[in-house]
Design a protein around this motif. Structure first.
Motif, PDB file in Angstrom:
ATOM      1  N   LEU A   8       0.835  -1.193   0.000  1.00 19.84           N
ATOM      2  CA  LEU A   8       0.000   0.000   0.000  1.00 19.84           C
ATOM      3  C   LEU A   8       0.880   1.257   0.000  1.00 19.84           C
ATOM      4  CD1 LEU A   8      -3.073   0.274   0.337  1.00 19.84           C
ATOM      5  CD2 LEU A   8      -2.747   0.422   2.774  1.00 19.84           C
ATOM      6  N   VAL A   9       1.929   1.216   0.823  1.00 23.50           N
ATOM      7  CA  VAL A   9       2.841   2.354   0.873  1.00 23.50           C
ATOM      8  C   VAL A   9       3.794   2.325  -0.321  1.00 23.50           C
ATOM      9  CG1 VAL A   9       4.574   3.528   2.275  1.00 23.50           C
ATOM     10  CG2 VAL A   9       2.721   2.287   3.380  1.00 23.50           C
ATOM     11  N   ALA A  29       3.903   9.983 -20.259  1.00 28.05           N
ATOM     12  CA  ALA A  29       3.038   9.030 -19.571  1.00 28.05           C
ATOM     13  C   ALA A  29       3.038   9.237 -18.065  1.00 28.05           C
ATOM     14  CB  ALA A  29       3.492   7.614 -19.887  1.00 28.05           C
ATOM     15  N   GLY A  30       3.889  10.168 -17.579  1.00 24.99           N
ATOM     16  CA  GLY A  30       4.102  10.291 -16.141  1.00 24.99           C
ATOM     17  C   GLY A  30       2.821  10.459 -15.346  1.00 24.99           C
ATOM     18  N   HIS A  31       1.956  11.356 -15.821  1.00 29.37           N
ATOM     19  CA  HIS A  31       0.761  11.632 -15.020  1.00 29.37           C
ATOM     20  C   HIS A  31      -0.125  10.404 -14.913  1.00 29.37           C
ATOM     21  CE1 HIS A  31       0.416  12.907 -19.181  1.00 29.37           C
ATOM     22  NE2 HIS A  31      -0.859  12.635 -19.123  1.00 29.37           N
ATOM     23  N   TRP A  32      -0.164   9.618 -15.983  1.00 28.67           N
ATOM     24  CA  TRP A  32      -1.007   8.412 -15.901  1.00 28.67           C
ATOM     25  C   TRP A  32      -0.365   7.363 -15.002  1.00 28.67           C
ATOM     26  CZ3 TRP A  32      -5.677   9.244 -16.606  1.00 28.67           C
ATOM     27  CH2 TRP A  32      -6.133  10.128 -17.597  1.00 28.67           C
ATOM     28  N   ILE A  33       0.977   7.269 -15.014  1.00 31.93           N
ATOM     29  CA  ILE A  33       1.636   6.327 -14.102  1.00 31.93           C
ATOM     30  C   ILE A  33       1.312   6.699 -12.660  1.00 31.93           C
ATOM     31  CG2 ILE A  33       3.878   5.530 -13.257  1.00 31.93           C
ATOM     32  CD1 ILE A  33       4.998   5.973 -16.035  1.00 31.93           C
ATOM     33  N   GLY A  34       1.431   7.992 -12.357  1.00 36.34           N
ATOM     34  CA  GLY A  34       1.147   8.450 -10.992  1.00 36.34           C
ATOM     35  C   GLY A  34      -0.281   8.131 -10.589  1.00 36.34           C
ATOM     36  N   THR A  35      -1.222   8.434 -11.486  1.00 38.70           N
ATOM     37  CA  THR A  35      -2.624   8.188 -11.181  1.00 38.70           C
ATOM     38  C   THR A  35      -2.886   6.691 -11.003  1.00 38.70           C
ATOM     39  OG1 THR A  35      -3.079  10.070 -12.608  1.00 38.70           O
ATOM     40  CG2 THR A  35      -4.956   8.726 -11.925  1.00 38.70           C
ATOM     41  N   LEU A  36      -2.285   5.896 -11.884  1.00 37.95           N
ATOM     42  CA  LEU A  36      -2.494   4.452 -11.818  1.00 37.95           C
ATOM     43  C   LEU A  36      -1.999   3.897 -10.481  1.00 37.95           C
ATOM     44  CD1 LEU A  36      -3.319   1.890 -13.391  1.00 37.95           C
ATOM     45  CD2 LEU A  36      -0.906   1.631 -13.961  1.00 37.95           C
ATOM     46  N   LEU A  37      -0.816   4.341 -10.065  1.00 33.48           N
ATOM     47  CA  LEU A  37      -0.265   3.798  -8.815  1.00 33.48           C
ATOM     48  C   LEU A  37      -1.084   4.254  -7.614  1.00 33.48           C
ATOM     49  CD1 LEU A  37       3.474   3.948  -9.713  1.00 33.48           C
ATOM     50  CD2 LEU A  37       2.162   1.931  -9.110  1.00 33.48           C
ATOM     51  N   ALA A  38      -1.622   5.479  -7.679  1.00 33.95           N
ATOM     52  CA  ALA A  38      -2.526   5.914  -6.612  1.00 33.95           C
ATOM     53  C   ALA A  38      -3.753   5.010  -6.588  1.00 33.95           C
ATOM     54  CB  ALA A  38      -2.927   7.363  -6.822  1.00 33.95           C
ATOM     55  N   PHE A  42      -5.293   2.509  -3.777  1.00 37.68           N
ATOM     56  CA  PHE A  42      -6.688   2.530  -3.333  1.00 37.68           C
ATOM     57  C   PHE A  42      -7.296   1.134  -3.421  1.00 37.68           C
ATOM     58  CE2 PHE A  42     -11.256   3.072  -4.421  1.00 37.68           C
ATOM     59  CZ  PHE A  42     -11.679   3.525  -3.180  1.00 37.68           C
ATOM     60  N   ALA A  43      -6.980   0.420  -4.518  1.00 34.48           N
ATOM     61  CA  ALA A  43      -7.521  -0.926  -4.680  1.00 34.48           C
ATOM     62  C   ALA A  43      -7.031  -1.836  -3.558  1.00 34.48           C
ATOM     63  CB  ALA A  43      -7.110  -1.487  -6.043  1.00 34.48           C
ATOM     64  N   LEU A  44      -5.746  -1.729  -3.237  1.00 43.32           N
ATOM     65  CA  LEU A  44      -5.206  -2.536  -2.138  1.00 43.32           C
ATOM     66  C   LEU A  44      -5.921  -2.191  -0.838  1.00 43.32           C
ATOM     67  CD1 LEU A  44      -1.410  -2.261  -2.956  1.00 43.32           C
ATOM     68  CD2 LEU A  44      -2.775  -4.343  -2.974  1.00 43.32           C
ATOM     69  N   GLY A  45      -6.148  -0.877  -0.641  1.00 41.49           N
ATOM     70  CA  GLY A  45      -6.868  -0.444   0.545  1.00 41.49           C
ATOM     71  C   GLY A  45      -8.253  -1.062   0.589  1.00 41.49           C
ATOM     72  N   ILE A  94      -7.417   8.732   2.189  1.00 43.08           N
ATOM     73  CA  ILE A  94      -6.225   9.257   1.512  1.00 43.08           C
ATOM     74  C   ILE A  94      -6.132   8.727   0.095  1.00 43.08           C
ATOM     75  CG2 ILE A  94      -3.712   9.240   1.521  1.00 43.08           C
ATOM     76  CD1 ILE A  94      -4.002   8.859   4.639  1.00 43.08           C
ATOM     77  N   THR A  95      -6.260   7.408  -0.051  1.00 45.65           N
ATOM     78  CA  THR A  95      -6.090   6.848  -1.390  1.00 45.65           C
ATOM     79  C   THR A  95      -7.290   7.176  -2.272  1.00 45.65           C
ATOM     80  OG1 THR A  95      -6.995   4.758  -0.614  1.00 45.65           O
ATOM     81  CG2 THR A  95      -4.610   4.980  -0.644  1.00 45.65           C
ATOM     82  N   GLY A  96      -8.499   7.186  -1.675  1.00 50.35           N
ATOM     83  CA  GLY A  96      -9.694   7.469  -2.475  1.00 50.35           C
ATOM     84  C   GLY A  96      -9.669   8.888  -2.992  1.00 50.35           C
ATOM     85  N   VAL A  97      -9.627   9.851  -2.067  1.00 47.40           N
ATOM     86  CA  VAL A  97      -9.597  11.255  -2.482  1.00 47.40           C
ATOM     87  C   VAL A  97      -8.330  11.518  -3.293  1.00 47.40           C
ATOM     88  CG1 VAL A  97      -9.565  13.622  -1.663  1.00 47.40           C
ATOM     89  CG2 VAL A  97     -10.990  11.942  -0.516  1.00 47.40           C
ATOM     90  N   GLY A  98      -7.246  10.860  -2.857  1.00 47.04           N
ATOM     91  CA  GLY A  98      -5.978  11.048  -3.562  1.00 47.04           C
ATOM     92  C   GLY A  98      -6.089  10.639  -5.021  1.00 47.04           C
ATOM     93  N   THR A  99      -6.677   9.495  -5.268  1.00 49.31           N
ATOM     94  CA  THR A  99      -6.812   9.042  -6.654  1.00 49.31           C
ATOM     95  C   THR A  99      -7.665  10.018  -7.462  1.00 49.31           C
ATOM     96  OG1 THR A  99      -6.705   6.808  -5.827  1.00 49.31           O
ATOM     97  CG2 THR A  99      -7.445   7.082  -8.087  1.00 49.31           C
ATOM     98  N   LEU A 100      -8.763  10.456  -6.873  1.00 43.37           N
ATOM     99  CA  LEU A 100      -9.638  11.399  -7.579  1.00 43.37           C
ATOM    100  C   LEU A 100      -8.875  12.675  -7.925  1.00 43.37           C
ATOM    101  CD1 LEU A 100     -12.950  11.044  -5.567  1.00 43.37           C
ATOM    102  CD2 LEU A 100     -12.462  10.244  -7.883  1.00 43.37           C
ATOM    103  N   ILE A 101      -8.051  13.117  -6.982  1.00 43.13           N
ATOM    104  CA  ILE A 101      -7.355  14.384  -7.227  1.00 43.13           C
ATOM    105  C   ILE A 101      -6.222  14.197  -8.225  1.00 43.13           C
ATOM    106  CG2 ILE A 101      -5.919  16.114  -6.085  1.00 43.13           C
ATOM    107  CD1 ILE A 101      -8.015  16.075  -3.864  1.00 43.13           C
ATOM    108  N   HIS A 102      -5.629  13.018  -8.230  1.00 38.41           N
ATOM    109  CA  HIS A 102      -4.663  12.720  -9.292  1.00 38.41           C
ATOM    110  C   HIS A 102      -5.349  12.855 -10.658  1.00 38.41           C
ATOM    111  CE1 HIS A 102      -1.779  11.130  -6.407  1.00 38.41           C
ATOM    112  NE2 HIS A 102      -0.917  10.959  -7.394  1.00 38.41           N
ATOM    113  N   LEU A 103      -6.543  12.266 -10.724  1.00 41.85           N
ATOM    114  CA  LEU A 103      -7.281  12.293 -11.988  1.00 41.85           C
ATOM    115  C   LEU A 103      -7.592  13.730 -12.397  1.00 41.85           C
ATOM    116  CD1 LEU A 103      -8.620  10.435 -14.053  1.00 41.85           C
ATOM    117  CD2 LEU A 103     -10.685  10.500 -12.671  1.00 41.85           C
ATOM    118  N   TYR A 104      -8.047  14.498 -11.407  1.00 39.60           N
ATOM    119  CA  TYR A 104      -8.385  15.894 -11.641  1.00 39.60           C
ATOM    120  C   TYR A 104      -7.169  16.665 -12.134  1.00 39.60           C
ATOM    121  CZ  TYR A 104      -9.932  20.627 -10.202  1.00 39.60           C
ATOM    122  OH  TYR A 104     -10.262  21.954 -10.144  1.00 39.60           O
ATOM    123  N   SER A 105      -6.009  16.348 -11.516  1.00 35.65           N
ATOM    124  CA  SER A 105      -4.794  17.082 -11.864  1.00 35.65           C
ATOM    125  C   SER A 105      -4.363  16.818 -13.304  1.00 35.65           C
ATOM    126  CB  SER A 105      -3.643  16.697 -10.933  1.00 35.65           C
ATOM    127  OG  SER A 105      -4.041  16.831  -9.605  1.00 35.65           O
TER     128      SER A 105
END
Lengths: 631, 550
Positions: A8-9, A29-38, A42-45, A94-105
């Motif tokens: 998870l970490v 591809a960087g932004h998609w890699i970041g979003t994917l790992l977030a 979240f999925a692990l969480g 953290i992971t849920g909102v985090g993933t959404l905000i990655h997507l938004y970014s």
């Protein structure tokens, strides 16, 4: 299952490593890699969450020992994780909102050259924040604590070409250092008191230590919480932190990092429960900050700064609740989660508005945007209703419980705290209505900027609106979901404990009171801003307004007391250093040098003098040896 | 008695069957390190006599190197054979000890000498004179400086290749010195290694007058101190009726049975013991350069050819401290309460004077000389500990220090201007900008001298101070640390000078050495770092070697 905790970490950490070290070849591809790992995180969480749900209520703690970090004699620091209901709640947030905000970014940062780096920092933040909430001991928590501080610093100053952003980052970092000192002192005190910093033994034996010790630890933890969560007196950095890109404000400076103080206090509940004086300090800080932030929020014309004041105020509610002890822990965390949804949603909405308005932040130059940005309007509106505590929406449930719990403190204290919380609710309704009205209703007040580019307000792209919609769902339904059948209470109770308060006023009275002040606040704001035209330049305002615009003089206070005082202190220290310390040091050096020069003259180059020296030396040697025998 | 009767008595005396002088029993194998080196030295003399000039340099170098390596191999073989521990004993009719400290020190001396010989043989630093490569030594030692004979010798391209056998003789003396087990052997070993050193000191190619002055001073003062030592030997003989260490120790401890009737009046007279012991100690303290017997050090270190200075500073110190240890631990332990306070005083004064006077030095060789005095004080602190730890810490310190010293002096030979080596410190300004590698290497040596962690200097100093503190000499350790702080100043000052000053326009050039000096410096750096980073094996080795045989 335990092994997943480390992953998870590791997932966002991997992302941070890849994006920050990967170089320009990852730009595309960087932004998609970041979003994917977030998202992976979240999925692990979610998997872990399902696993926890499948267990008995008392059996929902997973631990995972990775390795022994610093084993030195009696000192032992381990890297180990502990996942229980409390950390699980944070992980999902953290992971849920985090993933959404990655997507938004992805949409928001589309035109930024350094987008890859931005996502690297975001991933770094996620990893550090997860480490913070998953650590099974205070020292590892401290690592995460510093990690989020670093990520926050890097992201506030992300647009470092702007001097204001660079200064804001520095300010946030410095103010946070004060709090971090508190945490490190608390950890040292824990080690000297309990001989360990693992949560298990420290919290289990908390009552064995003297109350004075516990109060000291509690106050230091509170100092740490004040720094990270922008509570009075360490609140001054949060408003400036809005210099960072808006997704950062949403994720770090609204939904997650700034709530770390609440986590710290709740996690250390056993210590605070046994130290009533520390608890009193906590509720005082909470009550003062919730009013402070709300008042500041009323006067700001910058939409993000208004929301920042609101964040401060809402975290004040959480700290207040956490300071109430077992009566309030659950509600502090519940408000934290619902706040995570609606405040993140509000910030994303604000970002969306700015995106459509050429990065204009002054609400006096908005107006009437509801028709131009319907999705933003609706989602922002739902967040607005949630935060003011409109019946049925998230904020209603969580905030109401906190106000009840404050009254339940009992005695004069209960009335003061309850009254402050109620007043805060009224002001919240006022300033949020003000933001809403100024932005989406009334006249169009936007104007061409200095270069003559008139803004063309438009709805934001999908990557931005989808997260806003998801968060709006959370803002609407989370509170109800948590409160019906006391789901959240039952979930968290095994970790934090819970006690029913003994309120002098009935729950119904509190709810009705809240509704009344809510209506009053909204009505006042509508009367001031909805029914009259809004001047594009702010009127001078009365003394309180002017003070509130200057963040209730927080920076002036800091400047006079800390900066000037500090300057005086350093000047006197420098003086003392120059005269006393340097005097001693240089004096020693000079005397050694002088002695050296004099002794050097003995070395005159004549063999005869040398021979005399040897002869004398031999005589002294013999005399001394004989003398030793004599005595 | 009538005349006839007297003659008769003479007659009958001579008619007595003569007393048999027993043939001495010599364990040649156990003395092999010394014998090999002596043999190589003798061969070296023959080389000088019979080989043509142009062949002498390579042959001498090869011969010396082979001799020293073979000697070292013999030491290793003896150590492997258990002579350092279980089979340690006294060889050569009680004259020479073969034990752990002796073998450890002999091994150190041989390695250090091997490296030193490399620097002796360096011929690339000085510009070629009349088309011939020359080393650091005078073309012809006997020629008057500046005279016609000298010019002729230079023109002919002479070099003094005798330095190799001379140095080997010195090495042989140094090998015996720490192993000497009676006072006469001690004295002879002292002279065997001192006399060649006096000669070597006077053989510098540049600044010959300074060099000759230093040689004369060294010789005069050395002879002076030898006289003290010899007098001390005589007094001790008077006290104990014997010159062997074990025999004297027996008298000191009161365990002796038979007393020579001829010496009955003096045997056991403590005044003789104390005065004699102090005088012998003085002779040894002169060699290690302890205050107040240190005055020769700066002048000699400065005047001698730099390779000789390095050799002398490293190897002499090892040998002399070895002899001092043996004297104090084998002969005089019964007098511990008499000599310890005195040695405390000597150690304190030595540390302080060395460190303080070094502060105002402006010549790098003199600076290193005072530094060596301060280090003698540090080592004395370990000597005073009177414990196995004390012995092993001193052994380790000597090994560590000798390589640092040798390396540092080897670097000094590289920095040159028109007048030869540029030893004035002002000329070293900005060296780090021009020759970063050389300056960095020198900085490593300086840091090791200063005792900064990750260098051998730190490990050695730590071991010595630890042993001293455990031996109850805490005040000594405090003075030692304070002196180290003062000493750090002038070491770091040189580093600052090299790296943070602007180079001078007419600054020195750094000569590119041949593989010989490069090897010497590289070995110095390697040993310094290895003993600093991973010292445990060598500490254990010194620990195993820390027991004297009696």
């Amino acid at each position: 299952m335990e092994n997943l905790i480390g992953l998870l970490v590791a997932a966002p950490l991997l992302g941070a490593g890849l994006l920050l070290c990967g170089g320009p070849r990852l730009d595309r591809a960087g932004h998609w890699i970041g979003t994917l790992l977030a998202a992976v995180s979240f999925a692990l969480g979610a998997v872990l969450f399902a696993d926890l749900l499948g267990r008995g209520r008392e059996d929902r703690t997973l631990t995972s020992h990775l390795f022994s970090w610093v084993p030195v004699g009696g000192f032992r620091a381990d890297v180990g994780f502990q996942l229980d209901q409390l950390s699980m709640t944070f992980v999902l947030l953290i992971t849920g909102v985090g993933t959404l905000i990655h997507l938004y970014s992805v949409g928001y940062m589309e035109h930024d050259e350094r987008r890859r780096r931005f996502f690297g920092y975001l991933n770094l933040f996620l990893a550090a924040m997860l480490l913070l909430v998953l650590a099974d001991n205070y020292l590892l928590l401290y690592v995460g604590w510093e990690g989020v501080g670093l990520a926050s610093y890097l992201l506030i100053g992300f647009w470092q070409h702007k001097p204001s952003a660079a200064t804001a980052a520095k300010k946030a970092f410095l103010v946070n250092r004060v709090g971090d000192m508190g945490l490190s002192i608390a950890i040292m005190l824990m080690f000297t008191t309990f001989g360990t910093f693992a949560f298990g033994p420290v919290l289990a034996h908390a009552t064995d230590a003297g109350e004075g010790r516990l109060t000291a630890i509690g106050l230091m933890l509170l100092l740490a919480a004040c720094g990270k969560s922008a509570q009075v007196p360490l609140q001054s950095w949060l408003g400036d932190a809005m210099e960072g890109p808006t997704p950062v404000s949403a994720l770090i400076h609204a939904a997650t990092m700034v709530t770390a103080g609440v986590y710290l206090i709740t996690r250390s509940g056993a210590i605070f429960n046994a130290a009533p004086d520390a608890q009193t300090a906590v509720v005082t800080v909470g009550a003062v900050t919730l009013l402070f932030g709300a008042i500041v929020g009323c006067a700001k014309d910058d939409i993000k700064k208004a929301l920042a004041g609101s964040t401060m105020s809402q975290i004040g509610y959480m700290i207040l609740a956490a300071g109430l002890g077992p009566v309030g822990y659950v509600f502090a965390i519940m408000h934290l989660v619902t706040h995570g949804f609606f405040k993140a949603g509000l910030f994303l909405g604000a970002g969306s508005v700015m995106h459509g308005m050429n990065d204009e932040v002054d609400m006096r130059r908005y107006g009437g945007l509801r028709t131009y940005m319907p999705v933003t309007f609706v989602t922002f509106g739902l967040g607005y209703l949630a935060i003011i505590g409109f019946p049925g929406l998230s904020g209603f449930f969580s905030k109401d419980k906190i106000i009840e719990a404050a009254f339940a403190k009992g005695g004069t204290e209960g009335w003061i705290l309850g009254g402050a919380a109620l007043l805060g609710a009224a002001i919240t309704a006022y300033y949020m209505t003000r933001v809403m009205v100024l932005t989406f209703f009334g006249e169009k007040r936007w104007q061409p900027d200095a270069e003559g580019n008139a803004p063309h307000p438009h709805e934001s792209p999908r990557t931005m609106t989808i997260p806003m919609v998801v968060l709006a769902f959370g803002s609407v339904f989370a509170g109800g979901l948590f409160s019906i059948n006391d789901t959240f209470l039952k979930w968290l109770e095994p970790v934090t404990g819970h006690a029913e308060g003994n309120s002098p006023v009935s729950a119904l009275t509190v709810t009705i009171g809240t509704m009344v002040v809510l209506v009053l606040g909204v009505a006042l704001a509508w009367a001031q801003y909805g029914r009259r035209p809004v001047p594009v330049t702010a009127p001078r305002g009365n003394l309180l307004t002017r003070a509130a615009r200057r963040d209730l003089l927080q920076d002036d206070f800091n400047h006079v007391v800390l900066v000037r005082g500090g300057e005086h202190l350093t000047r006197s220290l420098v003086y003392a250093d120059h005269t006393l310390v340097d005097g001693v040091v240089n004096g020693t050096a000079a005397s050694v040098g002088g002695l050296s020069g004099r002794m050097r003259r003995l070395q005159n180059g004549y063999a005869r003098s040398y021979a005399v020296s040897m002869f004398g030396g031999a005589a002294v040697l013999i005399a001394a040896t004989l003398l030793m025998r004599a005595v | 008695m009538s005349h006839a009767a007297f003659v008769h008595s003479l007659w009958t005396m001579s008619a007595d069957p003569p007393k048999k002088i027993p043939a001495p029993h010599i364990e040649y194998a156990q003395l092999s390190p010394t014998l090999i080196v002596l043999g190589a030295a003798v061969l070296g003399i023959l080389v000088e006599a019979f080989l043509p000039r142009r062949l002498r340099h390579p042959v001498q170098l090869l011969l010396s190197a082979v001799g020293l390596v073979a000697g070292f191999a013999a030491v290793i073989a003896l150590a492997a054979g258990g002579y350092g521990t279980g089979k340690a004993h006294i060889a050569a009719m009680g004259a020479v000890a073969v034990d752990g400290p002796a073998l450890f020190l002999q091994g150190t001396i041989l390695l250090v000498s091997l490296i030193a010989v490399f620097t002796f043989a360096e011929r690339r630093l000085d510009p070629a004179a009349h088309g011939k490569r020359v080393d650091s030594f005078a073309a012809q030692g006997s020629a008057v400086p500046g005279g016609a004979a000298e010019q002729a010798a230079v023109k002919a391209g002479f070099t003094t290749t005798e330095v190799f056998p001379v140095a080997l003789f010195a090495v042989a003396g140094m090998l015996v010195f720490p192993a000497a087990n009676d006072l006469l052997t001690l004295f002879i070993a002292l002279e065997v290694f001192s006399l060649p050193l006096y000669v070597l000191c006077g053989l510098a190619r540049r600044q010959r007058l300074l060099s000759q002055e230093s040689a004369v001073k060294y010789f005069l003062l050395g002879a002076f101190s030898s006289a003290f030592l010899l007098f001390g030997v005589a007094l001790l003989y008077g006290y104990a009726g014997t010159v062997t260490y074990a025999g004297i120790a027996d008298v000191v401890n009161g365990t002796v049975r038979t007393v020579d009737p001829a010496l009955a009046s003096t045997t056991g007279n403590d005044a003789l013991l104390l005065i004699g012991g102090a005088l012998v100690l003085m002779g040894l303290l002169f060699k290690v350069g302890a205050v107040p017997f240190h005055m020769w050090t700066p002048d000699v270190y400065q005047g001698a050819p730099t390779p000789v200075t390095g050799f002398m500073a490293a190897a002499t110190k090892v040998a002399a401290f070895g002899a001092l240890l043996r004297l104090l631990y084998v002969v005089l332990p019964g007098l511990r309460w008499d000599w310890r306070p005195v040695m405390w005083g000597v150690a304190i004064v030595t540390m302080l004077v060395g460190a303080i006077v070094a502060v105002t030095q402006t010549d790098v060789k003199r600076l290193l000389a005072y530094s060596s005095i301060a280090h003698a004080g540090f080592i004395l602190a370990g000597v005073i500990a009177v414990s196995p730890d004390g012995v092993s810490s001193v052994l380790f310190y000597l090994a560590a220090y000798s390589f640092v010293t040798l390396g540092a002096f080897a670097v000094v030979t590289l920095v040159r201007d028109a007048g030869g080596e540029a030893t004035h410190l002002s000329k070293w300004a900005g060296l780090g900008r021009r020759s970063p590698l050389v300056a960095a290497v020198f900085a490593v040596f300086l840091l090791a001298f200063a005792g900064i962690p990750l260098t051998s200097g730190f490990t050695g100093k730590f071991a010595v101070f630890k042993a001293a503190a455990q031996g109850g000499a805490t005040p000594l350790v405090i003075v030692g640390v304070l002196s180290s702080a003062i000493a750090a100043f002038f070491y770091i000052r040189v580093i600052v000078l090299m790296f943070f000053s602007e180079p001078k326009a007419d600054g020195p050039t750094v000569a590119v050495p041949s593989a010989l000096t490069s090897t010497a410096i590289a070995v110095g750096v390697a040993v310094t770092l290895v003993l600093g980073v991973a010292p445990q094996y060598f500490l254990d080795l010194a620990g195993q070697a820390g027991v004297f045989v009696r």
